[in-house]
Design an enzyme around this catalytic site. Structure first.
Site, PDB file in Angstrom:
ATOM      1  N   HIS A 306       0.854  -1.187   0.000  1.00  0.00           N
ATOM      2  CA  HIS A 306       0.000   0.000   0.000  1.00  0.00           C
ATOM      3  C   HIS A 306       0.884   1.229   0.000  1.00  0.00           C
ATOM      4  O   HIS A 306       1.917   1.243   0.657  1.00  0.00           O
ATOM      5  CB  HIS A 306      -0.911   0.010   1.243  1.00  0.00           C
ATOM      6  CG  HIS A 306      -2.072   0.920   1.092  1.00  0.00           C
ATOM      7  ND1 HIS A 306      -1.973   2.268   1.316  1.00  0.00           N
ATOM      8  CD2 HIS A 306      -3.349   0.681   0.707  1.00  0.00           C
ATOM      9  CE1 HIS A 306      -3.162   2.824   1.082  1.00  0.00           C
ATOM     10  NE2 HIS A 306      -4.012   1.886   0.700  1.00  0.00           N
ATOM     11  N   ASP A 363      -7.891  -5.494   0.276  1.00  0.00           N
ATOM     12  CA  ASP A 363      -8.376  -6.407  -0.763  1.00  0.00           C
ATOM     13  C   ASP A 363      -7.967  -7.854  -0.526  1.00  0.00           C
ATOM     14  O   ASP A 363      -8.453  -8.749  -1.221  1.00  0.00           O
ATOM     15  CB  ASP A 363      -7.844  -5.955  -2.130  1.00  0.00           C
ATOM     16  CG  ASP A 363      -8.420  -4.617  -2.530  1.00  0.00           C
ATOM     17  OD1 ASP A 363      -9.605  -4.390  -2.263  1.00  0.00           O
ATOM     18  OD2 ASP A 363      -7.684  -3.796  -3.114  1.00  0.00           O
TER      19      ASP A 363
END
Ligand code: CMC
Length: 427
Positions: A306, A363
């Site tokens: 991320h 996710d």
């Protein structure tokens, strides 16, 4: 003047003011840089660039903290509902019982779409990806409400916000129904926001759908976890597009397209496809992790890494636990969840991922839950869009309240110097 940063350039010293946020983060205000020095800043990918001040969402990526309007994501996921969180994001505070009832009632009464609107879907091929269909359909909403498109008119904005929140589940289910060749279902306004969406997805005119409370609660929580994430790619898109003064539907349609990409929301579909291909090819988790690390291979460990979190994404932590709870209460044994846990364990022990601070993101586990609940894989990113909608709306509203100028980055030109046109016959 408060604190400043000094820049030395061509024998001159320029002082740039610092801006400090309520959680202590600091920024150098470069607003006068070009007029004072002729310089611009260069930051492709915007890793060091703040595009706005915002009061909506706080993230501390080093410590793995996420808060909406000051409330920790863990508390909201545990105790709140998606509509309440939507109210919080859009209006700034948690609603009173009366405020929530009025808000919910307004959303409830706007769930239907115009009958002619449905024809839009019949123009699309059966295998159209529902994200493309949703982006087109949300953009097309503007054609049905030409009298409420002015971003400067607060009543028009309010009605557009409620219409959009109410109609996106209907639009999303129609995108799915079209791909299945099944008739569209009308909303049933007796049901909850999520219950209604599930009914429109899975009921048919000949078969009623009983909403499973476990699934309803899990989806509500998933929507909460996705509801905002400050200046990510799709939100920045909504703000940038919105800064042109385009109507809300146009800006959100652009946000949906941005979300679709596999580096962003599209990763949730890619995670499950990755897990399925590992299972089908009979690879071990170790073999796949090696592949994801290799420079020669294009596959990444999807659902890992991320831009902001350099620690465990707090949403992934909640979803990891929830995946176990949902699967066990649905009585589902999931090979994919086993593979996901094995991948996670190996990656967290591996220097490649450790050095680059790559941890599971939102996710990584969401797809396993969606899959176990019977959600079609090509609808995963649409579920993300349903969740992110109130965040996009809140950011669009804030941008207009702050009277932000049109977004217009500069560039450093590296192309040819001036040259002159040569007629085709002489080339
Ligand atoms: N698997 C393997 N290597 C990775 C991964 C991964 N998932 N993510 C990053 N890396 C490596 C990358 O190859 C690079 O290595 P090197 O320094 O040797 O070149 C380094 O880590 C930094 O990567 P980056 O692409 O420069 O980092 P970024 O901040 O630009 O990208 C990201 C962030 C999320 C796009 C990226 O981590 C990624 O592609 N992850 C997989 C896709 C994914 O799960 N996306 C969902 C993001 S969370 C939900 C959302 O916001 O939509």
């Amino acid at each position: 003047m408060g604190q400043t940063a000094k820049l030395h350039y061509e024998g001159k010293e320029i002082e740039l003011p610092l801006i400090e946020g309520s959680e202590g983060e600091k920024a150098v205000d470069c607003g006068q840089l070009r007029s004072a020095t002729g310089l611009i800043t260069m930051d492709p990918g915007y890793g060091n660039t703040g595009s706005c001040e915002s009061q909506i969402t706080f993230i501390n990526g080093e410590e793995g903290i996420l808060r909406y309007r000051g409330y920790p994501i863990e508390e909201l996921a545990e105790n709140s509902s998606f509509l309440e969180v939507s109210y919080l994001l859009v209006n700034g505070d948690l609603p009173s019982p009366e405020e929530l009832a009025t808000f919910t009632e307004s959303i409830r009464t706007h769930t239907m779409v115009h009958e002619d609107f449905k024809r839009l879907f019949s123009a699309l091929p059966k295998d159209a990806h529902p994200m493309a269909a949703c982006a087109a359909a949300v953009g097309a909403l503007a054609t049905f409400y030409p009298d409420s498109l002015d971003p400067r008119d607060s009543r028009q904005v309010e009605i557009s916000v409620h219409r959009l929140l109410a109609k996106l589940p209907t639009i999303a289910s129609y995108a799915y129904k079209h791909s299945m060749g099944q008739p569209f279902m009308y909303p049933d306004n007796k049901l909850s926001y999520v219950g209604n969406f599930l009914q429109m997805m899975f009921a048919t005119p000949c078969e009623k759908y009983e909403v499973d409370p476990v699934i309803q609660k899990a989806i509500d929580m998933l929507l909460i976890l996705h509801a905002d994430h400050e200046q990510n790619c799709s939100t920045s898109t909504v703000r940038l597009v919105g800064s042109s003064m385009v109507n809300l539907f146009g800006a959100i349609s652009a946000g949906i397209s941005a979300l679709w990409g596999p580096r962003h929301g599209g990763a949730n579909q890619e995670v499950i496809e990755m897990l399925e291909s590992i299972a089908e090819e009979g690879l071990t988790a170790k073999q796949f992790v090696e592949r994801a690390k290799s420079n020669d291979d294009t596959s990444r460990l999807m659902g890992f890494g991320h831009r902001v979190y350099k620690n465990y994404d707090p949403r992934a932590r909640i979803l990891r636990k929830s995946a176990h709870e949902v699967l066990s209460s649905l009585g589902v044994q999931s090979k994919l969840l086993e593979i996901a846990m094995e991948l996670e364990e190996l990656a967290l022990e591996d220097d490649y991922f450790g050095e680059r601070k790559l941890y599971p993101n939102v996710d990584f586990y969401s797809g396993v839950i969606y899959k176990a609940m019977g959600t079609p894989v090509n609808m995963f990113t649409v579920m993300f869009a349903l969740g992110r909608l109130p965040g996009w709306i809140a950011q669009w509203l804030e941008m207009h309240e702050d009277k932000q100028r049109i977004g217009r980055p500069r560039q450093i030109y590296t192309g040819s110097a001036e040259r002159h046109y040569v007629p085709l016959s002489n080339r």
